[in-house]
Design a protein around this motif. Structure first.
Motif, PDB file in Angstrom:
ATOM      1  N   GLU A  92       7.876   1.623  -0.324  1.00  0.00           N
ATOM      2  CA  GLU A  92       7.285   1.397  -1.823  1.00  0.00           C
ATOM      3  C   GLU A  92       5.607   1.947  -1.448  1.00  0.00           C
ATOM      4  OE1 GLU A  92      10.367  -1.827  -4.219  1.00  0.00           O
ATOM      5  OE2 GLU A  92       8.708  -2.652  -2.625  1.00  0.00           O
ATOM      6  N   ALA A  93       4.941   1.041  -1.134  1.00  0.00           N
ATOM      7  CA  ALA A  93       3.751   1.737  -0.970  1.00  0.00           C
ATOM      8  C   ALA A  93       3.238   4.013  -0.400  1.00  0.00           C
ATOM      9  CB  ALA A  93       1.987   1.366  -0.206  1.00  0.00           C
ATOM     10  N   ASP A  94       3.526   3.490   0.681  1.00  0.00           N
ATOM     11  CA  ASP A  94       3.837   5.208   0.879  1.00  0.00           C
ATOM     12  C   ASP A  94       4.247   6.215   0.388  1.00  0.00           C
ATOM     13  OD1 ASP A  94       2.686   3.815   3.726  1.00  0.00           O
ATOM     14  OD2 ASP A  94       4.870   4.431   4.740  1.00  0.00           O
ATOM     15  N   LEU A  95       5.263   5.603  -0.758  1.00  0.00           N
ATOM     16  CA  LEU A  95       6.071   5.926  -1.883  1.00  0.00           C
ATOM     17  C   LEU A  95       4.934   6.258  -3.136  1.00  0.00           C
ATOM     18  CD1 LEU A  95       9.917   5.315  -2.188  1.00  0.00           C
ATOM     19  CD2 LEU A  95       9.053   7.715  -0.968  1.00  0.00           C
ATOM     20  N   PHE A  96       4.470   5.227  -3.101  1.00  0.00           N
ATOM     21  CA  PHE A  96       3.283   5.390  -4.426  1.00  0.00           C
ATOM     22  C   PHE A  96       2.513   6.574  -4.109  1.00  0.00           C
ATOM     23  CE2 PHE A  96       4.261   0.880  -5.955  1.00  0.00           C
ATOM     24  CZ  PHE A  96       5.523   1.653  -6.775  1.00  0.00           C
ATOM     25  N   LYS A  97       1.640   6.467  -2.678  1.00  0.00           N
ATOM     26  CA  LYS A  97       1.311   6.753  -2.427  1.00  0.00           C
ATOM     27  C   LYS A  97       1.180   8.562  -2.115  1.00  0.00           C
ATOM     28  CE  LYS A  97      -0.674   4.792   1.619  1.00  0.00           C
ATOM     29  NZ  LYS A  97      -1.151   4.311   3.498  1.00  0.00           N
ATOM     30  N   ILE A 100       1.302   9.435  -5.714  1.00  0.00           N
ATOM     31  CA  ILE A 100      -0.498   9.675  -6.484  1.00  0.00           C
ATOM     32  C   ILE A 100      -0.766  10.844  -5.804  1.00  0.00           C
ATOM     33  CG2 ILE A 100      -2.439   9.218  -6.884  1.00  0.00           C
ATOM     34  CD1 ILE A 100      -1.122   6.138  -6.512  1.00  0.00           C
ATOM     35  N   GLY A 101      -0.598  11.132  -4.840  1.00  0.00           N
ATOM     36  CA  GLY A 101      -1.161  12.572  -4.672  1.00  0.00           C
ATOM     37  C   GLY A 101      -2.593  12.604  -3.168  1.00  0.00           C
ATOM     38  N   GLU A 102      -2.950  11.026  -3.427  1.00  0.00           N
ATOM     39  CA  GLU A 102      -4.437  11.128  -3.141  1.00  0.00           C
ATOM     40  C   GLU A 102      -4.451  10.175  -1.719  1.00  0.00           C
ATOM     41  OE1 GLU A 102      -7.626  10.109  -5.664  1.00  0.00           O
ATOM     42  OE2 GLU A 102      -6.656  11.712  -6.670  1.00  0.00           O
ATOM     43  N   ASP A 103      -5.011  10.335  -0.811  1.00  0.00           N
ATOM     44  CA  ASP A 103      -4.877   9.523   0.250  1.00  0.00           C
ATOM     45  C   ASP A 103      -5.719   8.065  -0.117  1.00  0.00           C
ATOM     46  OD1 ASP A 103      -4.640   8.443   2.876  1.00  0.00           O
ATOM     47  OD2 ASP A 103      -6.179   9.632   3.680  1.00  0.00           O
ATOM     48  N   ARG A 104      -5.319   7.492   0.469  1.00  0.00           N
ATOM     49  CA  ARG A 104      -5.566   5.596  -0.239  1.00  0.00           C
ATOM     50  C   ARG A 104      -5.369   4.691   1.297  1.00  0.00           C
ATOM     51  NH1 ARG A 104      -5.944   5.856  -6.542  1.00  0.00           N
ATOM     52  NH2 ARG A 104      -5.642   7.982  -5.581  1.00  0.00           N
ATOM     53  N   ALA A 109      -2.896   1.798  -3.429  1.00  0.00           N
ATOM     54  CA  ALA A 109      -1.728   2.754  -3.534  1.00  0.00           C
ATOM     55  C   ALA A 109      -1.122   2.063  -4.218  1.00  0.00           C
ATOM     56  CB  ALA A 109      -1.238   3.810  -2.282  1.00  0.00           C
ATOM     57  N   VAL A 110      -0.815   0.759  -4.311  1.00  0.00           N
ATOM     58  CA  VAL A 110      -0.033  -0.131  -5.535  1.00  0.00           C
ATOM     59  C   VAL A 110      -0.500  -0.347  -6.413  1.00  0.00           C
ATOM     60  CG1 VAL A 110       1.241  -2.487  -5.549  1.00  0.00           C
ATOM     61  CG2 VAL A 110       1.331  -0.553  -3.464  1.00  0.00           C
ATOM     62  N   HIS A 111      -2.127  -0.609  -6.255  1.00  0.00           N
ATOM     63  CA  HIS A 111      -2.959  -0.396  -7.400  1.00  0.00           C
ATOM     64  C   HIS A 111      -3.545  -0.047  -8.723  1.00  0.00           C
ATOM     65  CE1 HIS A 111      -5.023  -3.219 -10.299  1.00  0.00           C
ATOM     66  NE2 HIS A 111      -6.379  -2.173  -9.865  1.00  0.00           N
ATOM     67  N   ASP A 112      -3.222   1.059  -7.656  1.00  0.00           N
ATOM     68  CA  ASP A 112      -3.564   2.411  -9.280  1.00  0.00           C
ATOM     69  C   ASP A 112      -1.905   2.987  -9.541  1.00  0.00           C
ATOM     70  OD1 ASP A 112      -6.047   2.050  -8.022  1.00  0.00           O
ATOM     71  OD2 ASP A 112      -5.868   3.939  -6.563  1.00  0.00           O
ATOM     72  N   ALA A 162      -3.945  -8.525 -10.955  1.00  0.00           N
ATOM     73  CA  ALA A 162      -4.342  -8.102  -9.701  1.00  0.00           C
ATOM     74  C   ALA A 162      -3.739  -7.568  -8.590  1.00  0.00           C
ATOM     75  CB  ALA A 162      -4.990  -9.249  -9.629  1.00  0.00           C
ATOM     76  N   THR A 163      -4.261  -6.584  -7.565  1.00  0.00           N
ATOM     77  CA  THR A 163      -3.142  -6.358  -6.380  1.00  0.00           C
ATOM     78  C   THR A 163      -3.845  -7.327  -4.748  1.00  0.00           C
ATOM     79  OG1 THR A 163      -2.693  -4.186  -7.628  1.00  0.00           O
ATOM     80  CG2 THR A 163      -1.697  -4.578  -5.522  1.00  0.00           C
TER      81      THR A 163
END
Length: 198
Positions: A92-97, A100-104, A109-112, A162-163
């Motif tokens: 899921e974190a990979d999908l969020f990344k 968002i379209g930015e490397d983090r 990534a989950v928090h943003d 908080a994440t």
């Protein structure tokens, strides 16, 4: 014998129904008596972790302020407070990344992603700067606060978020309430994060 049982039932009924306002103390009174800290802490389990949460929180079925149906959602109705916890996986974190379209890293990534979802759900908002969580929490953590007017221009609502990264599982916690009432509970929110255990 029947008279004894009947007498006992009458006395029991009088005891249970007499002065209900004396027997029940509201959440607000308990908070004041506990020097503005959430009282009656209890260890709660959620998807592989546990943390301390006040017994004043009751289960609710309001999932408007969370992303996943499997979220923990609780409220203290007397105080107008809502609390949630959600767990996200690495995939899921990979999908969020990707979204968002930015490397983090996964934690950010989950928090943003979550913060962006929250901001998009509000007509107007103010977001604090994201910062690292308490050092003594034991797990990598980021914290942020978002504020904005409630529905139909009501009171300003504060979302403490908080994440937390616990062994590559990402937990998002929220404490939500009216701005005027929730400010003094920031330390309680940090205590919840610091109490997390595997």
């Amino acid at each position: 014998m029947k008279i004894v049982h009947l007498s006992f039932l009458i006395v029991l009924m009088l005891v249970l129904t007499a002065c209900p306002e004396i027997r029940t103390e509201g959440a607000q009174q308990k908070l004041f008596k506990n020097h503005m800290d959430l009282p009656e802490l209890n260890r709660v389990k959620y998807y592989g972790i546990s943390f301390q949460l006040s017994k004043l929180f009751e289960d609710n079925f309001d999932f408007e302020y969370v992303i996943k149906d499997q979220a923990m959602s609780k409220s203290i109705y007397d105080l107008g407070l809502n609390f949630s916890a959600e767990m996200f996986t690495q995939s899921e974190a990979d999908l969020f990344k990707y979204s968002i379209g930015e490397d983090r890293d996964n934690l950010n990534a989950v928090h943003d992603y979550y913060v962006i979802k929250r901001q998009n759900s509000m007509y107007e908002h103010f977001s604090s700067i994201k910062k690292k969580g308490p050092r003594n929490s034991g797990f990598p953590t980021v914290i942020q606060t978002i504020e904005g007017p409630g529905y139909e221009g009501g009171d300003t609502v504060t979302y403490m978020m908080a994440t937390v990264d616990v062994n590559d599982k990402y937990y998002v916690f929220q404490l939500i309430g009216k701005k005027g009432h929730i400010g003094y509970l920031y330390d309680d929110f940090l205590d919840i994060i610091k109490s997390i255990k595997k």
